[in-house]
Design a protein around this motif. Structure first.
Motif, PDB file in Angstrom:
ATOM      1  N   UNK A  75      13.949   8.420  -9.640  1.00 37.59           N
ATOM      2  CA  UNK A  75      13.105   9.501  -9.122  1.00 37.59           C
ATOM      3  C   UNK A  75      11.671   9.366  -9.642  1.00 37.59           C
ATOM      4  N   UNK A  76      11.533   9.101 -10.922  1.00 42.72           N
ATOM      5  CA  UNK A  76      10.196   8.943 -11.503  1.00 42.72           C
ATOM      6  C   UNK A  76       9.477   7.744 -10.899  1.00 42.72           C
ATOM      7  N   UNK A  77      10.199   6.664 -10.712  1.00 45.11           N
ATOM      8  CA  UNK A  77       9.587   5.459 -10.134  1.00 45.11           C
ATOM      9  C   UNK A  77       9.116   5.708  -8.707  1.00 45.11           C
ATOM     10  N   UNK A  78       9.921   6.406  -7.924  1.00 40.57           N
ATOM     11  CA  UNK A  78       9.524   6.713  -6.547  1.00 40.57           C
ATOM     12  C   UNK A  78       8.315   7.650  -6.509  1.00 40.57           C
ATOM     13  N   UNK A  79       8.275   8.610  -7.420  1.00 43.27           N
ATOM     14  CA  UNK A  79       7.119   9.513  -7.483  1.00 43.27           C
ATOM     15  C   UNK A  79       5.854   8.760  -7.917  1.00 43.27           C
ATOM     16  N   UNK A  80       6.015   7.833  -8.839  1.00 47.16           N
ATOM     17  CA  UNK A  80       4.853   7.035  -9.256  1.00 47.16           C
ATOM     18  C   UNK A  80       4.363   6.166  -8.093  1.00 47.16           C
ATOM     19  N   UNK A  81       5.288   5.576  -7.367  1.00 46.00           N
ATOM     20  CA  UNK A  81       4.914   4.773  -6.207  1.00 46.00           C
ATOM     21  C   UNK A  81       4.200   5.619  -5.159  1.00 46.00           C
ATOM     22  N   UNK A  92     -10.945   7.906  -2.949  1.00 48.09           N
ATOM     23  CA  UNK A  92     -10.932   7.955  -4.407  1.00 48.09           C
ATOM     24  C   UNK A  92     -11.787   6.813  -4.950  1.00 48.09           C
ATOM     25  N   UNK A  93     -12.238   6.932  -6.188  1.00 47.82           N
ATOM     26  CA  UNK A  93     -13.065   5.878  -6.784  1.00 47.82           C
ATOM     27  C   UNK A  93     -12.283   4.562  -6.902  1.00 47.82           C
ATOM     28  N   UNK A  94     -12.968   3.465  -6.762  1.00 45.81           N
ATOM     29  CA  UNK A  94     -12.316   2.156  -6.849  1.00 45.81           C
ATOM     30  C   UNK A  94     -11.647   1.939  -8.201  1.00 45.81           C
ATOM     31  N   UNK A  95     -12.316   2.379  -9.270  1.00 48.74           N
ATOM     32  CA  UNK A  95     -11.730   2.167 -10.591  1.00 48.74           C
ATOM     33  C   UNK A  95     -10.372   2.859 -10.700  1.00 48.74           C
ATOM     34  N   UNK A  96     -10.230   4.032 -10.054  1.00 51.34           N
ATOM     35  CA  UNK A  96      -8.966   4.751 -10.098  1.00 51.34           C
ATOM     36  C   UNK A  96      -7.899   4.030  -9.285  1.00 51.34           C
ATOM     37  N   UNK A  97      -8.298   3.435  -8.196  1.00 48.86           N
ATOM     38  CA  UNK A  97      -7.342   2.690  -7.363  1.00 48.86           C
ATOM     39  C   UNK A  97      -6.732   1.511  -8.103  1.00 48.86           C
ATOM     40  N   UNK A  98      -7.442   0.996  -9.084  1.00 49.05           N
ATOM     41  CA  UNK A  98      -6.900  -0.122  -9.860  1.00 49.05           C
ATOM     42  C   UNK A  98      -6.297   0.341 -11.179  1.00 49.05           C
ATOM     43  N   UNK A  99      -6.886   1.337 -11.803  1.00 54.05           N
ATOM     44  CA  UNK A  99      -6.404   1.783 -13.111  1.00 54.05           C
ATOM     45  C   UNK A  99      -5.066   2.521 -13.007  1.00 54.05           C
ATOM     46  N   UNK A 100      -4.930   3.376 -12.002  1.00 47.89           N
ATOM     47  CA  UNK A 100      -3.688   4.149 -11.878  1.00 47.89           C
ATOM     48  C   UNK A 100      -2.462   3.259 -11.691  1.00 47.89           C
ATOM     49  N   UNK A 102      -2.005   0.190 -12.628  1.00 47.58           N
ATOM     50  CA  UNK A 102      -1.745  -0.519 -13.883  1.00 47.58           C
ATOM     51  C   UNK A 102      -1.104   0.397 -14.916  1.00 47.58           C
ATOM     52  N   UNK A 103      -1.659   1.600 -15.027  1.00 49.21           N
ATOM     53  CA  UNK A 103      -1.103   2.568 -15.977  1.00 49.21           C
ATOM     54  C   UNK A 103       0.338   2.922 -15.612  1.00 49.21           C
ATOM     55  N   UNK A 104       0.584   3.210 -14.336  1.00 53.16           N
ATOM     56  CA  UNK A 104       1.921   3.607 -13.911  1.00 53.16           C
ATOM     57  C   UNK A 104       2.926   2.458 -14.014  1.00 53.16           C
ATOM     58  N   UNK A 105       2.470   1.234 -13.869  1.00 46.67           N
ATOM     59  CA  UNK A 105       3.366   0.093 -14.103  1.00 46.67           C
ATOM     60  C   UNK A 105       3.794   0.044 -15.567  1.00 46.67           C
ATOM     61  N   UNK A 106       2.867   0.331 -16.460  1.00 49.56           N
ATOM     62  CA  UNK A 106       3.211   0.386 -17.886  1.00 49.56           C
ATOM     63  C   UNK A 106       4.205   1.513 -18.158  1.00 49.56           C
ATOM     64  N   UNK A 107       3.967   2.658 -17.566  1.00 52.13           N
ATOM     65  CA  UNK A 107       4.882   3.796 -17.742  1.00 52.13           C
ATOM     66  C   UNK A 107       6.265   3.445 -17.192  1.00 52.13           C
ATOM     67  N   UNK A 108       6.316   2.849 -16.005  1.00 47.68           N
ATOM     68  CA  UNK A 108       7.600   2.478 -15.407  1.00 47.68           C
ATOM     69  C   UNK A 108       8.316   1.442 -16.272  1.00 47.68           C
ATOM     70  N   UNK A 109       7.581   0.475 -16.791  1.00 47.38           N
ATOM     71  CA  UNK A 109       8.191  -0.513 -17.679  1.00 47.38           C
ATOM     72  C   UNK A 109       8.785   0.125 -18.908  1.00 47.38           C
ATOM     73  N   UNK A 110       8.052   1.045 -19.507  1.00 41.43           N
ATOM     74  CA  UNK A 110       8.564   1.766 -20.679  1.00 41.43           C
ATOM     75  C   UNK A 110       9.803   2.573 -20.302  1.00 41.43           C
ATOM     76  N   UNK A 111       9.729   3.274 -19.182  1.00 38.85           N
ATOM     77  CA  UNK A 111      10.828   4.133 -18.751  1.00 38.85           C
ATOM     78  C   UNK A 111      12.105   3.335 -18.508  1.00 38.85           C
TER      79      UNK A 111
END
Length: 120
Positions: A75-81, A92-100, A102-111
């Motif tokens: 469920x968390x992975x689908x919501x992150x996707x 949205x800003x370009x930096x956010x399109x790339x940073x989010x 990357x951040x969510x991939x790290x969160x998913x990996x940890x999860x």
């Protein structure tokens, strides 16, 4: 200091309750924080959360084993996707399109590295 812990626990229980009815707002993480805060200043609420028939086992599994059920991981992975897709579809800003992502991939990996609770 007790008022701080009780306020934090109350806020998190409220957000968790809202999360029950609002899609995309997680309930369990707020209840985990509520139980943690209640343990520091509101033992009655902590006991009530730990005895809850649905959320109590999730809180206990997290406390004892840092375990997350597979269903919650999916469920968390689908919501992150869906968050990543929305950020790419909406202005949205370009930096956010790339940073989010990357951040969510790290969160998913940890999860996904968290153990799963033993069957009940």
């Amino acid at each position: 200091m007790i008022w701080f812990w009780r306020s934090l626990a109350s806020l998190c229980v409220t957000l968790g309750a809202i999360g029950v009815v609002v899609p995309g707002l997680p309930t369990t993480p707020f209840l985990l924080v509520a139980a943690w805060a209640a343990g520091r200043g509101w033992p009655e609420l902590e006991a009530r959360l730990l005895l809850h028939p649905h959320y109590g086992p999730l809180i206990r599994d997290w406390r004892e084993h840092r375990a997350v059920p597979r269903r919650a991981k999916w469920a968390a992975s689908l919501l992150m996707l869906s968050s990543v897709l929305m950020i790419w579809l909406l202005p949205s800003p370009d930096w956010l399109r790339w940073a989010l992502p990357l951040f969510l991939c790290c969160v998913a990996g940890w999860l996904w590295r968290r153990p799963e609770p033993a069957p009940r």
